[in-house]
Write an enzyme that holds these catalytic residues in place. Structure first.
Site, PDB file in Angstrom:
ATOM      1  N   ARG A 220       0.869  -1.171   0.000  1.00  0.00           N
ATOM      2  CA  ARG A 220       0.000   0.000   0.000  1.00  0.00           C
ATOM      3  C   ARG A 220       0.915   1.233   0.000  1.00  0.00           C
ATOM      4  NH1 ARG A 220      -3.507  -2.773  -1.488  1.00  0.00           N
ATOM      5  NH2 ARG A 220      -5.467  -3.312  -0.473  1.00  0.00           N
TER       6      ARG A 220
ATOM      7  N   GLU B 194      -3.661   7.583  -4.166  1.00  0.00           N
ATOM      8  CA  GLU B 194      -4.128   7.057  -5.456  1.00  0.00           C
ATOM      9  C   GLU B 194      -5.465   7.672  -5.833  1.00  0.00           C
ATOM     10  OE1 GLU B 194      -4.087   2.766  -5.261  1.00  0.00           O
ATOM     11  OE2 GLU B 194      -1.996   2.743  -4.656  1.00  0.00           O
TER      12      GLU B 194
ATOM     13  N   HIS C  24      -1.485   0.553  -9.764  1.00  0.00           N
ATOM     14  CA  HIS C  24      -2.100  -0.446  -8.887  1.00  0.00           C
ATOM     15  C   HIS C  24      -2.684  -1.608  -9.712  1.00  0.00           C
ATOM     16  CE1 HIS C  24      -4.009  -0.933  -4.650  1.00  0.00           C
ATOM     17  NE2 HIS C  24      -3.820  -2.113  -5.209  1.00  0.00           N
TER      18      HIS C  24
HETATM   19  P1  NAP Z   1      -0.680 -11.713   4.777  1.00  0.00           P
HETATM   20  O1  NAP Z   1      -0.642 -13.143   4.369  1.00  0.00           O
HETATM   21  O2  NAP Z   1      -1.540 -11.310   5.926  1.00  0.00           O
HETATM   22  O3  NAP Z   1       0.836 -11.267   5.069  1.00  0.00           O
HETATM   23  C1  NAP Z   1       1.174 -10.063   5.655  1.00  0.00           C
HETATM   24  C2  NAP Z   1       2.620 -10.132   6.122  1.00  0.00           C
HETATM   25  O4  NAP Z   1       2.996  -8.832   6.618  1.00  0.00           O
HETATM   26  C3  NAP Z   1       2.842 -11.122   7.256  1.00  0.00           C
HETATM   27  O5  NAP Z   1       4.031 -11.825   7.041  1.00  0.00           O
HETATM   28  C4  NAP Z   1       2.963 -10.237   8.508  1.00  0.00           C
HETATM   29  O6  NAP Z   1       3.810 -10.874   9.473  1.00  0.00           O
HETATM   30  C5  NAP Z   1       3.614  -8.981   7.899  1.00  0.00           C
HETATM   31  N1  NAP Z   1       3.340  -7.775   8.679  1.00  0.00           N
HETATM   32  C6  NAP Z   1       2.143  -7.301   9.094  1.00  0.00           C
HETATM   33  N2  NAP Z   1       2.301  -6.174   9.799  1.00  0.00           N
HETATM   34  C7  NAP Z   1       3.634  -5.935   9.854  1.00  0.00           C
HETATM   35  C8  NAP Z   1       4.423  -4.930  10.465  1.00  0.00           C
HETATM   36  N3  NAP Z   1       3.877  -3.926  11.162  1.00  0.00           N
HETATM   37  N4  NAP Z   1       5.766  -4.984  10.300  1.00  0.00           N
HETATM   38  C9  NAP Z   1       6.335  -5.986   9.604  1.00  0.00           C
HETATM   39  N5  NAP Z   1       5.630  -6.976   8.982  1.00  0.00           N
HETATM   40  C10 NAP Z   1       4.302  -6.945   9.126  1.00  0.00           C
HETATM   41  O7  NAP Z   1      -1.134 -10.793   3.578  1.00  0.00           O
HETATM   42  P2  NAP Z   1      -0.999 -11.056   1.998  1.00  0.00           P
HETATM   43  O8  NAP Z   1      -2.141 -11.856   1.522  1.00  0.00           O
HETATM   44  O9  NAP Z   1       0.383 -11.529   1.702  1.00  0.00           O
HETATM   45  O10 NAP Z   1      -1.208  -9.540   1.467  1.00  0.00           O
HETATM   46  C11 NAP Z   1      -0.359  -8.526   1.897  1.00  0.00           C
HETATM   47  C12 NAP Z   1      -0.832  -7.166   1.440  1.00  0.00           C
HETATM   48  O11 NAP Z   1      -0.494  -6.959   0.074  1.00  0.00           O
HETATM   49  C13 NAP Z   1      -2.325  -6.884   1.464  1.00  0.00           C
HETATM   50  O12 NAP Z   1      -2.786  -6.585   2.771  1.00  0.00           O
HETATM   51  C14 NAP Z   1      -2.450  -5.707   0.516  1.00  0.00           C
HETATM   52  O13 NAP Z   1      -2.308  -4.492   1.227  1.00  0.00           O
HETATM   53  C15 NAP Z   1      -1.276  -5.899  -0.435  1.00  0.00           C
HETATM   54  N6  NAP Z   1      -1.737  -6.258  -1.791  1.00  0.00           N
HETATM   55  C16 NAP Z   1      -1.499  -5.413  -2.832  1.00  0.00           C
HETATM   56  C17 NAP Z   1      -1.912  -5.761  -4.103  1.00  0.00           C
HETATM   57  C18 NAP Z   1      -1.655  -4.865  -5.274  1.00  0.00           C
HETATM   58  O14 NAP Z   1      -2.445  -4.887  -6.204  1.00  0.00           O
HETATM   59  N7  NAP Z   1      -0.583  -4.102  -5.287  1.00  0.00           N
HETATM   60  C19 NAP Z   1      -2.606  -6.939  -4.313  1.00  0.00           C
HETATM   61  C20 NAP Z   1      -2.830  -7.769  -3.237  1.00  0.00           C
HETATM   62  C21 NAP Z   1      -2.388  -7.426  -1.980  1.00  0.00           C
HETATM   63  P3  NAP Z   1       3.686 -10.509  11.034  1.00  0.00           P
HETATM   64  O15 NAP Z   1       2.228 -10.534  11.371  1.00  0.00           O
HETATM   65  O16 NAP Z   1       4.504 -11.552  11.712  1.00  0.00           O
HETATM   66  O17 NAP Z   1       4.286  -9.160  11.199  1.00  0.00           O
HETATM   67  C1  8YV Z   2      -6.892  -4.853  -5.871  1.00  0.00           C
HETATM   68  C2  8YV Z   2      -5.392  -5.208  -3.825  1.00  0.00           C
HETATM   69  O1  8YV Z   2      -6.344  -4.058  -6.867  1.00  0.00           O
HETATM   70  O2  8YV Z   2      -6.147  -7.295  -3.072  1.00  0.00           O
HETATM   71  C3  8YV Z   2      -5.712  -6.196  -2.763  1.00  0.00           C
HETATM   72  O3  8YV Z   2      -5.487  -5.870  -1.586  1.00  0.00           O
HETATM   73  O4  8YV Z   2      -4.818  -4.191  -3.581  1.00  0.00           O
HETATM   74  C4  8YV Z   2      -5.704  -5.498  -5.244  1.00  0.00           C
HETATM   75  O5  8YV Z   2      -5.784  -6.859  -5.511  1.00  0.00           O
HETATM   76  C5  8YV Z   2      -7.803  -4.001  -5.090  1.00  0.00           C
HETATM   77  O6  8YV Z   2      -8.310  -4.640  -3.988  1.00  0.00           O
HETATM   78  C6  8YV Z   2      -8.931  -3.555  -5.990  1.00  0.00           C
HETATM   79  O7  8YV Z   2      -9.709  -2.653  -5.365  1.00  0.00           O
END
Ligand code: NAP
Ligand code: 8YV
Length: 318
Positions: free
Chosen positions: A230, A259, A277
Site C-alpha cells: 500500500r 491514489e 495499482h
Molecule cells: P498476509 O498473508 O496477511 O501477510 C502479511 C505479512 O505482513 C505477514 O508476514 C505479517 O507478518 C507482515 N506484517 C504485518 N504487519 C507488519 C508490520 N507492522 N511490520 C512488519 N511486517 C508486518 O497478507 P498477503 O495476503 O500476503 O497480502 C499482503 C498485502 O499486500 C495486502 O494486505 C495488501 O495491502 C497488499 N496487496 C497489494 C496488491 C496490489 O495490487 N498491489 C494486491 C494484493 C495485496 P507478522 O504478522 O509476523 O508481522
Molecule cells: C486490488 C489489492 O487491486 O487485493 C488487494 O489488496 O490491492 C488489489 O488486488 C484491489 O483490492 C482492488 O480494489
C-alpha cells in the site's frame, strides 16, 4: 416483499459479480451522490454488503442490521475490521487467489527497474539506437539479496520466485516465520544487507511509513525499492528525496499514498517504474477474486459462515 436478504453493492464493481449476487440477494446500489439520504431511508434492513472500495465508517454506522461485509481484494485497510468485530459483523476478503498474480507483477517491476525496460523501450522508439548507438549496460538481477518486508501469503510466493533468479532471500516481519530464509528483527539492518527491498505488508496505521528515510538510506544508492503493498507503507516524501539525492538507486511502484494521484516528481524520474495499482489486475485473477466475493456471501446465506474471513472476525465465523 421478499425473504431474500437485502445487499448493498458498493461499486463501481464487476458487473458479473453483481449479476451473480442478484440471484441470491435483493441488491441495491450505494449511490455516488445523496448517500446520507439514501442510507437514512434504506439503511435499516440491509444485512449484507459487497464492496469494491472498502466501507466508510459513516456508511457502516448507518447499517444497524448489518451481518456480513464481503470485500473485493485481500487488503482490507479501508474497512474498520475491529469495529465490525465489535458489532458482530463478519468481514470477508479474497486471499490466496491472487498470490501468483501479485508475485508476477512484483518480479516484473523488479526486472523492469533493474534492467531499465521502460527507458530502453523509449530509447528504441525514439530512434536513439540509430542516432546514438547501443543502450547503456544495466545491472544483472542474478545473485542479489532480496529483502522482503512482509512474508505472508504473497511475500512467500515472491520469495519462491526470487529464488529462481538465484536470490538470497531475507525478510522482516513482526514475528519470525518457520522458513529457511534469514530473519531480521530490525528493518534498517535488513535494508542495509539487501540489494532489493520488496514491500508486501498490509496497509493501515500499524505499517504507516514503516519504510522511512532511514530505511531508504540503508538500502542505499545501488538499492531498489519495490512497493506492491500500500502507498501508506512508504513515506513518499522521503522516497522522492532519497531518489533525487541519489541515496536510493531506483524504485518500482505499484501503489501510492494518494491514489490515483502520482507526484510529478516521481513521474519525472528515469530511475523509477510506475504502475497504476495493477498487482492483481488480470482477467483471470480478477474473476477469481470476484467469485470469492460471491462465495463468501452465498456461504453466509446458506449456513451463516463465510469462506475467507479476516482474522479480526474469525471468532465470529462459526
Ligand atoms: P498476509 O498473508 O496477511 O501477510 C502479511 C505479512 O505482513 C505477514 O508476514 C505479517 O507478518 C507482515 N506484517 C504485518 N504487519 C507488519 C508490520 N507492522 N511490520 C512488519 N511486517 C508486518 O497478507 P498477503 O495476503 O500476503 O497480502 C499482503 C498485502 O499486500 C495486502 O494486505 C495488501 O495491502 C497488499 N496487496 C497489494 C496488491 C496490489 O495490487 N498491489 C494486491 C494484493 C495485496 P507478522 O504478522 O509476523 O508481522
Ligand atoms: C486490488 C489489492 O487491486 O487485493 C488487494 O489488496 O490491492 C488489489 O488486488 C484491489 O483490492 C482492488 O480494489
Amino acid at each position: 416483499m421478499t425473504d431474500t436478504p437485502r445487499l448493498l453493492f458498493i461499486g463501481p464493481g464487476m458487473p458479473a459479480v453483481r449479476t451473480r449476487l442478484a440471484k441470491s440477494f435483493d441488491v441495491v446500489d450505494l449511490p455516488a451522490d445523496g448517500t446520507e439520504a439514501f442510507l437514512a431511508e434504506h439503511g435499516a434492513g440491509i444485512k449484507t454488503v459487497a464492496t469494491f472500495r472498502g466501507i466508510a465508517p459513516d456508511v457502516m454506522a448507518a447499517l444497524p442490521d448489518l451481518k456480513v461485509i464481503s470485500s473485493f481484494g485481500v487488503g482490507y485497510d479501508s474497512i474498520d475490521a475491529n469495529e465490525a468485530a465489535r458489532r458482530g459483523i463478519l468481514v470477508g476478503h479474497t486471499p490466496d487467489v491472487l498470490n501468483d498474480e501479485v508475485a508476477d507483477t512484483t518480479i516484473m517491476l523488479w526486472l523492469a527497474a533493474s534492467k531499465k525496460l521502460v527507458q530502453a523501450d523509449a530509447w528504441a522508439r525514439s530512434g536513439a539506437w540509430e542516432r546514438e548507438g547501443n543502450y547503456p549496460l544495466t545491472k544483472s538481477v542474478r545473485n542479489r539479496t532480496v529483502g522482503i518486508l512482509g512474508l505472508g501469503r504473497i511475500g512467500q510466493t515472491i520469495a519462491s520466485m526470487a529464488e529462481m533468479f538465484d536470490a538470497k532471500v531475507i525478510y522482516h516481519t513482526r514475528t519470525e516465520k518457520d522458513v529457511a530464509y534469514t530473519y531480521y528483527g530490525d528493518l534498517v539492518e535488513m535494508a542495509r544487507d539487501a540489494d532489493v527491498l520488496v514491500v508486501i505488508t498490509p496497509g493501515g496505521a500499524a505499517t504507516q511509513h514503516l519504510v522511512n528515510a532511514e530505511v531508504l538510506s540503508a538500502l542505499g544508492s545501488e538499492g531498489i525499492l519495490i512497493n506492491v503493498a500500500r502507498g501508506s507503507v512508504v513515506d513518499e516524501v522521503a522516497l522522492i528525496a532519497a531518489l533525487e539525492e541519489g541515496r536510493l538507486g531506483g524504485a518500482g511502484l505499484d501503489v501510492f499514498e494518494s491514489e490515483p494521484h502520482i507526484p510529478d516528481a516521481l513521474k519525472a524520474m528515469d530511475n523509477v517504474v510506475l504502475a497504476p495499482h495493477i498487482g492483481s489486475a488480470t482477467v483471470e485473477t480478477r474473476d477469481a477474486m470476484g467469485a470469492l466475493v460471491c462465495e463468501n456471501l452465498e456461504q453466509w446465506f446458506s449456513g451463516g459462515t463465510i469462506k475467507a474471513c479476516v482474522p479480526e472476525c474469525q471468532h465470529l465465523n462459526g
